[in-house]
Enzyme design. Structure first.
Site, mmCIF file in Angstrom:
data_model
loop_
_atom_site.group_PDB
_atom_site.id
_atom_site.type_symbol
_atom_site.label_atom_id
_atom_site.label_comp_id
_atom_site.label_asym_id
_atom_site.label_seq_id
_atom_site.Cartn_x
_atom_site.Cartn_y
_atom_site.Cartn_z
ATOM 1 N N ARG A 134 0.870 -1.184 0.000
ATOM 2 C CA ARG A 134 0.000 0.000 0.000
ATOM 3 C C ARG A 134 0.901 1.226 0.000
ATOM 4 N NH1 ARG A 134 -3.268 1.367 4.210
ATOM 5 N NH2 ARG A 134 -1.487 1.073 5.559
ATOM 6 N N ARG A 182 -2.404 10.967 2.541
ATOM 7 C CA ARG A 182 -3.219 11.731 3.490
ATOM 8 C C ARG A 182 -3.797 12.937 2.785
ATOM 9 N NH1 ARG A 182 0.794 12.308 8.362
ATOM 10 N NH2 ARG A 182 0.691 10.156 9.074
ATOM 11 N N ARG A 191 20.974 -6.415 5.847
ATOM 12 C CA ARG A 191 21.453 -5.203 5.184
ATOM 13 C C ARG A 191 21.879 -4.248 6.282
ATOM 14 N NH1 ARG A 191 21.712 -4.236 0.086
ATOM 15 N NH2 ARG A 191 21.749 -1.982 0.169
ATOM 16 N N ARG A 225 19.849 9.526 3.266
ATOM 17 C CA ARG A 225 19.315 10.563 4.152
ATOM 18 C C ARG A 225 20.466 11.348 4.770
ATOM 19 N NH1 ARG A 225 15.223 7.943 8.500
ATOM 20 N NH2 ARG A 225 17.153 7.175 9.423
ATOM 21 N N GLU A 232 23.679 8.873 5.502
ATOM 22 C CA GLU A 232 23.431 7.423 5.602
ATOM 23 C C GLU A 232 23.546 6.765 4.227
ATOM 24 O OE1 GLU A 232 20.355 7.487 9.381
ATOM 25 O OE2 GLU A 232 19.643 6.748 7.457
ATOM 26 N N TYR A 241 12.893 -7.517 12.139
ATOM 27 C CA TYR A 241 12.991 -6.096 12.449
ATOM 28 C C TYR A 241 11.902 -5.727 13.451
ATOM 29 C CZ TYR A 241 13.000 -1.139 12.499
ATOM 30 O OH TYR A 241 13.065 0.156 12.965
ATOM 31 N N ASP A 261 10.620 -2.348 15.885
ATOM 32 C CA ASP A 261 10.787 -1.012 16.434
ATOM 33 C C ASP A 261 10.999 -1.134 17.945
ATOM 34 O OD1 ASP A 261 10.746 0.787 14.305
ATOM 35 O OD2 ASP A 261 8.555 0.793 14.189
HETATM 36 P P1 FAD Z 1 20.233 -4.454 20.007
HETATM 37 O O1 FAD Z 1 20.032 -3.013 20.267
HETATM 38 O O2 FAD Z 1 20.960 -4.841 18.784
HETATM 39 O O3 FAD Z 1 20.991 -5.090 21.261
HETATM 40 C C1 FAD Z 1 21.621 -6.342 21.222
HETATM 41 C C2 FAD Z 1 22.880 -6.244 22.073
HETATM 42 O O4 FAD Z 1 23.448 -7.556 22.207
HETATM 43 C C3 FAD Z 1 23.947 -5.355 21.451
HETATM 44 O O5 FAD Z 1 24.346 -4.374 22.380
HETATM 45 C C4 FAD Z 1 25.086 -6.331 21.142
HETATM 46 O O6 FAD Z 1 26.360 -5.745 21.294
HETATM 47 C C5 FAD Z 1 24.838 -7.420 22.170
HETATM 48 N N1 FAD Z 1 25.405 -8.717 21.780
HETATM 49 C C6 FAD Z 1 25.190 -9.384 20.625
HETATM 50 N N2 FAD Z 1 25.894 -10.537 20.618
HETATM 51 C C7 FAD Z 1 26.564 -10.598 21.800
HETATM 52 C C8 FAD Z 1 27.476 -11.517 22.379
HETATM 53 N N3 FAD Z 1 27.859 -12.607 21.715
HETATM 54 N N4 FAD Z 1 27.981 -11.272 23.615
HETATM 55 C C9 FAD Z 1 27.636 -10.140 24.282
HETATM 56 N N5 FAD Z 1 26.772 -9.219 23.760
HETATM 57 C C10 FAD Z 1 26.252 -9.444 22.543
HETATM 58 N N6 FAD Z 1 13.105 1.645 16.244
HETATM 59 C C11 FAD Z 1 12.188 2.611 16.470
HETATM 60 O O7 FAD Z 1 11.241 2.403 17.250
HETATM 61 N N7 FAD Z 1 12.299 3.832 15.870
HETATM 62 C C12 FAD Z 1 13.317 4.139 15.027
HETATM 63 O O8 FAD Z 1 13.376 5.256 14.504
HETATM 64 C C13 FAD Z 1 14.292 3.129 14.753
HETATM 65 N N8 FAD Z 1 15.307 3.375 13.916
HETATM 66 C C14 FAD Z 1 16.216 2.388 13.663
HETATM 67 C C15 FAD Z 1 17.267 2.649 12.784
HETATM 68 C C16 FAD Z 1 18.193 1.676 12.501
HETATM 69 C C17 FAD Z 1 19.322 1.959 11.546
HETATM 70 C C18 FAD Z 1 18.067 0.386 13.089
HETATM 71 C C19 FAD Z 1 19.034 -0.694 12.766
HETATM 72 C C20 FAD Z 1 17.046 0.127 13.979
HETATM 73 C C21 FAD Z 1 16.105 1.119 14.268
HETATM 74 N N9 FAD Z 1 15.072 0.900 15.175
HETATM 75 C C22 FAD Z 1 14.142 1.871 15.413
HETATM 76 C C23 FAD Z 1 14.938 -0.410 15.859
HETATM 77 C C24 FAD Z 1 15.672 -0.443 17.222
HETATM 78 O O9 FAD Z 1 17.038 -0.214 17.035
HETATM 79 C C25 FAD Z 1 15.437 -1.815 17.867
HETATM 80 O O10 FAD Z 1 14.077 -2.018 18.117
HETATM 81 C C26 FAD Z 1 16.178 -2.035 19.190
HETATM 82 O O11 FAD Z 1 17.438 -1.484 19.231
HETATM 83 C C27 FAD Z 1 16.264 -3.521 19.438
HETATM 84 O O12 FAD Z 1 16.870 -3.795 20.668
HETATM 85 P P2 FAD Z 1 17.551 -5.195 20.912
HETATM 86 O O13 FAD Z 1 17.927 -5.241 22.351
HETATM 87 O O14 FAD Z 1 16.719 -6.285 20.383
HETATM 88 O O15 FAD Z 1 18.849 -5.229 19.970
#
Ligand code: FAD
Length: 377
Positions: A181, A185, A258, A289, A314, A362, A364
């Protein structure tokens, strides 16, 4: 044997930190380890010239889930940031996003919703007729899908170049289903999100993480896999938020991602682009961006209080080992590989897999918090 901890949490990202906070509140003994030199995972910010720089990409918190919003605001209050990106198009003009009455006025000079609707209908009709002349009855790829949904002008100016840079492939080579979609707006409303709540933690995302991890034992620069046997013997349960394929020694193959490469620059001017997010939709501009970080946390005249600004360009990039795994590539091959890991994970009784890397999905930020909250319900 009495374990030292109830939970060993691998990863101090948003999932790990929220889990630790909730477990600690329930009297559980937690140890959080992270291989990075800082907590926060991808929401971590680096302070440059007094500006919180979103080191792993711009993060805007948005949700319609009141429980999640109240929860994060109980840790740190959020500001009133509202995401209103603009796009610098191949025609050299700036256009508002998401597609709304401002965009249609900038594109065609139409001033009323009825005029805009007529123009959109005409654009779609023209695209469908041109395809019919070529014998195409169903969109076969993303380009044809976008043309039937929105017409030629918006596709050419605001979608084509950006999408091709994002995916590293021509729109004619991308599957149609990527764009199901294209919401429009018929109001003059530049707010990118439809959610009830959005904002940035006052003082930056590190405050949120610090609040969540307050009183929790955290060891940084500590990779789970460097001493797996020790970490597995230290707690009753492991909460694993790293890559699921790595957890299982890549036995079914590597999952693909990616990623985004950032070029960050400090400028001796107070206000570079007047907005946090400007998209570059022309194919010949290599970045997708430019983010100007100060606009996430400073508004109006206060922008000029700091004579410097920090911007990040970016570049959407193919992922190879050693790069940050940002966006899972949920195509057939990767999904099939992931399903095999998931089957193994479902048999584990003392490991909880959570967060975006362990679920190869993915997410948020708000759903990540909701996931952790649900775990304790
Ligand atoms: P992560 O933040 O990746 O945390 C995982 C952690 O585990 C990391 O610190 C890593 O170092 C650690 N780890 C991994 N393997 C090991 C290991 N073997 N030993 C020890 N530590 C380890 N969400 C939004 O709501 N709004 C946004 O605008 C938005 N923008 C984004 C933009 C980008 C470019 C990206 C990539 C994501 C975006 N997100 C956004 C999504 C958001 O980043 C995630 O929802 C969130 O960070 C996920 O948290 P997490 O704890 O699952 O993962």
């Amino acid at each position: 044997m009495l374990m030292k901890y109830d939970y060993l949490i691998v990863g101090a990202g948003l999932f790990g930190a929220t889990f630790a906070y909730l477990a600690r509140k329930r009297g559980k003994r937690c140890l959080v380890i992270d291989k990075r030199s800082h907590a926060g995972g991808n929401i971590y910010c680096e302070n440059v010239e007094g500006i919180n720089v979103h080191k792993y990409g711009a993060h805007i918190f948005h949700t319609s889930d009141k429980e999640v919003w109240d929860f994060v605001n109980s840790i740190v209050p959020f500001n009133r940031y509202t995401n209103c990106p603009v796009a610098q198009a191949p025609d050299g003009k700036l256009h508002n996003l998401p597609f709304n009455m401002n965009t249609f006025y900038q594109m065609w000079g139409v001033k009323t919703p009825a005029e805009a609707q007529a123009k959109l209908d005409e654009q779609r009709r023209d695209a469908v007729e041109r395809m019919k002349e070529e014998g195409i009855t169903e969109p076969r790829n993303l380009e044809e899908q976008a043309l039937t949904l929105i017409g030629c002008d918006i596709y050419e100016q605001l979608i084509k170049g950006y999408t091709e840079k994002q995916w590293g492939r021509k729109c004619t080579e991308l599957p149609a289903f990527i764009i199901r979609r294209l919401p429009v707006r018929m109001t003059f409303d530049n707010n990118y999100f439809n959610d009830s709540y959005q904002g940035i933690p006052i003082g930056g995302y590190n405050r949120l993480i610090d609040g969540l991890l307050d009183g929790v034992e955290v060891k940084l620069d500590t990779d789970f896999f460097a001493d797996r046997a020790r970490w597995e013997s230290i707690a009753d349960k492991i909460v694993f938020t790293g890559k699921i394929d790595e957890f299982y020694g890549y036995r079914f193959g590597k999952l693909e991602y990616r990623t985004v490469r950032f070029e960050t620059e400090t400028l001796d001017e107070p206000n570079h682009q007047g907005n946090a997010v400007v998209n570059y939709t022309a194919a010949d501009v290599p970045y997708t961006r430019i983010i100007e970080h100060k606009h996430f946390e400073t508004f109006g005249a206060a922008v000029y209080d700091n004579p410097h600004t920090v911007i990040s360009r970016e570049y959407s990039t193919e992922w190879t080992d050693g790069m940050e795994p940002f966006y899972p590539v949920n195509d057939e091959r990767n999904q099939a590989v992931y399903e095999q890991y998931r089957t193994l994970a479902s048999l584990e009784s003392s490991v909880i897999f959570g967060g975006r890397l362990a679920e190869y999905k993915y997410y948020d930020m708000a759903p990540i918090i909701a996931q952790a909250l649900n775990h304790f319900k």
